[in-house]
Scaffold this motif. Sequence first.
Motif, short mmCIF file in Angstrom:
data_model
loop_
_atom_site.label_atom_id
_atom_site.label_comp_id
_atom_site.label_asym_id
_atom_site.label_seq_id
_atom_site.Cartn_x
_atom_site.Cartn_y
_atom_site.Cartn_z
N VAL A 27 44.32 24.71 -65.02
CA VAL A 27 44.80 24.62 -63.64
C VAL A 27 46.13 23.88 -63.63
O VAL A 27 46.26 22.81 -64.24
N LEU A 28 47.12 24.44 -62.95
CA LEU A 28 48.39 23.75 -62.69
C LEU A 28 48.45 23.48 -61.20
O LEU A 28 48.69 24.38 -60.41
N ASP A 29 48.19 22.23 -60.81
CA ASP A 29 48.19 21.89 -59.39
C ASP A 29 49.55 21.34 -58.99
O ASP A 29 50.16 20.58 -59.75
N GLU A 30 50.01 21.73 -57.81
CA GLU A 30 51.34 21.36 -57.32
C GLU A 30 52.41 21.68 -58.38
O GLU A 30 53.20 20.83 -58.78
N ALA A 31 52.38 22.93 -58.82
CA ALA A 31 53.30 23.36 -59.88
C ALA A 31 54.75 23.17 -59.48
O ALA A 31 55.59 22.80 -60.32
N ASP A 32 55.08 23.42 -58.21
CA ASP A 32 56.47 23.25 -57.77
C ASP A 32 56.92 21.80 -57.92
O ASP A 32 58.04 21.52 -58.34
N ARG A 33 56.03 20.87 -57.59
CA ARG A 33 56.39 19.46 -57.70
C ARG A 33 56.53 19.03 -59.16
O ARG A 33 57.39 18.22 -59.49
N MET A 34 55.68 19.56 -60.04
CA MET A 34 55.80 19.22 -61.46
C MET A 34 57.14 19.68 -62.02
O MET A 34 57.77 18.97 -62.81
N LEU A 35 57.59 20.85 -61.59
CA LEU A 35 58.89 21.34 -62.05
C LEU A 35 60.02 20.50 -61.46
O LEU A 35 61.00 20.19 -62.15
N ASP A 36 59.90 20.11 -60.19
CA ASP A 36 60.91 19.25 -59.56
C ASP A 36 61.04 17.92 -60.29
O ASP A 36 62.12 17.33 -60.36
N MET A 37 59.93 17.42 -60.84
CA MET A 37 59.93 16.13 -61.53
C MET A 37 60.34 16.26 -63.00
O MET A 37 60.33 15.28 -63.73
N GLY A 38 60.68 17.48 -63.43
CA GLY A 38 61.18 17.66 -64.79
C GLY A 38 60.12 17.80 -65.85
O GLY A 38 60.39 17.58 -67.04
N PHE A 39 58.92 18.23 -65.47
CA PHE A 39 57.82 18.33 -66.43
C PHE A 39 57.74 19.69 -67.12
O PHE A 39 56.80 19.93 -67.88
N GLU A 40 58.69 20.58 -66.88
CA GLU A 40 58.56 21.92 -67.45
C GLU A 40 58.43 21.92 -68.98
O GLU A 40 57.57 22.63 -69.52
N PRO A 41 59.25 21.14 -69.73
CA PRO A 41 59.08 21.13 -71.20
C PRO A 41 57.68 20.69 -71.62
O PRO A 41 57.09 21.26 -72.55
N GLN A 42 57.15 19.66 -70.95
CA GLN A 42 55.80 19.18 -71.30
C GLN A 42 54.74 20.22 -70.97
O GLN A 42 53.80 20.44 -71.74
N ILE A 43 54.90 20.89 -69.82
CA ILE A 43 53.93 21.92 -69.44
C ILE A 43 53.93 23.05 -70.46
O ILE A 43 52.87 23.52 -70.90
N ARG A 44 55.11 23.49 -70.85
CA ARG A 44 55.21 24.58 -71.82
C ARG A 44 54.62 24.16 -73.17
O ARG A 44 53.96 24.97 -73.85
N LYS A 45 54.83 22.92 -73.56
CA LYS A 45 54.29 22.44 -74.84
C LYS A 45 52.77 22.41 -74.81
O LYS A 45 52.10 22.80 -75.77
N ILE A 46 52.21 21.96 -73.68
CA ILE A 46 50.75 21.90 -73.55
C ILE A 46 50.16 23.31 -73.55
O ILE A 46 49.20 23.60 -74.28
N ILE A 47 50.73 24.21 -72.75
CA ILE A 47 50.17 25.56 -72.64
C ILE A 47 50.26 26.30 -73.97
O ILE A 47 49.37 27.09 -74.32
N SER A 48 51.31 26.03 -74.73
CA SER A 48 51.48 26.72 -76.03
C SER A 48 50.36 26.37 -77.01
O SER A 48 50.15 27.10 -77.99
N GLN A 49 49.64 25.27 -76.77
CA GLN A 49 48.57 24.87 -77.68
C GLN A 49 47.19 25.24 -77.18
O GLN A 49 46.19 24.90 -77.80
N ILE A 50 47.13 25.92 -76.03
CA ILE A 50 45.85 26.35 -75.48
C ILE A 50 45.57 27.78 -75.90
O ILE A 50 46.48 28.63 -75.92
N ARG A 51 44.34 28.07 -76.21
CA ARG A 51 43.95 29.39 -76.72
C ARG A 51 44.39 30.51 -75.77
O ARG A 51 44.40 30.35 -74.54
N PRO A 52 44.73 31.68 -76.31
CA PRO A 52 45.29 32.76 -75.48
C PRO A 52 44.29 33.41 -74.53
O PRO A 52 44.70 34.07 -73.58
N ASP A 53 43.00 33.25 -74.76
CA ASP A 53 42.02 33.89 -73.88
C ASP A 53 41.67 33.00 -72.69
O ASP A 53 40.61 33.13 -72.09
N ARG A 54 42.56 32.11 -72.34
CA ARG A 54 42.35 31.20 -71.22
C ARG A 54 42.49 31.92 -69.88
O ARG A 54 43.16 32.95 -69.78
N GLN A 55 41.88 31.34 -68.86
CA GLN A 55 42.10 31.74 -67.47
C GLN A 55 43.01 30.68 -66.85
O GLN A 55 42.76 29.48 -66.99
#
Length: 247
Positions: free
Chosen positions: A144-172
């Motif tokens: 779950v990505l909650d308040e995704a717009d606010r996370m991007l406004d706060m500059g978290f995009e690199p961290q979000i991408r790094k985290i998602i890249s390590q999660i299995r591909p069959d995720r919801q």
Amino acid sequence: DYVIAEIKRQKFDAPTPIQAQGWALALSGLNTVGIAQTGSGKTLAYLLPGVIHVNAQPHLQRGDGPIVLCLAPTRELAIQIQEAAKDFCQRSKVRSTCIFGGAPKGPQIRDLENGCEIVIATPGRLIDILEMGKTNFRRTTYLVLDEADRMLDMGFEPQIRKIISQIRPDRQVLMWSATWPKEVRKLAEDFLHEYVHINIGSLALSANHNIMQIVDICDEQKRKQIGPTFRRNWITRQNVGFCRNQA
């Protein structure tokens, strides 16, 4: 039954529009983008299906990471989500924990090592603990990505991408936001691929009329008298005005 019992205990009469739509999509296993204003009930829209998702999975083994991972932009929102999770996890004995910066890592790491099916986290602290080798995403199938717009406004995009890249591909993946700017659309296209988009209300950014807005215009001297804890709840407006939201 355990979900219905908790809903009755808390005396909910009916779901909000975002919950009515979100539950059906989440329980169908579909990737979802939900756009709705703050205070519309998005938290339960993804938490209740998350609890049901956990109970449909095999039990955690020693060394397993979370099954459900919720990313939030601030510690305040993460704590709020954790409080809601506690209410709806009690009857099904699903364990949850909250990972955020500004607090000792020790208790948070112990919670993870003892095993938690649901982890609510801010991106920065989660990456710190991940790099320490104290958790993993081998079992994470519900993101779950909650308040995704606010996370991007706060500059978290690199961290979000790094985290998602390590999660299995069959995720919801379920992404929730109050607005739908091009940055959020790009993130959805990169990581959700095929998804269902639901929108409650206007896509334009506007204030929620269910939240009382208190505006205090003050001078520089008064601003400095505001304590650090209290100041976190204020939004600076050109160094002279502040706005604080109260639900």
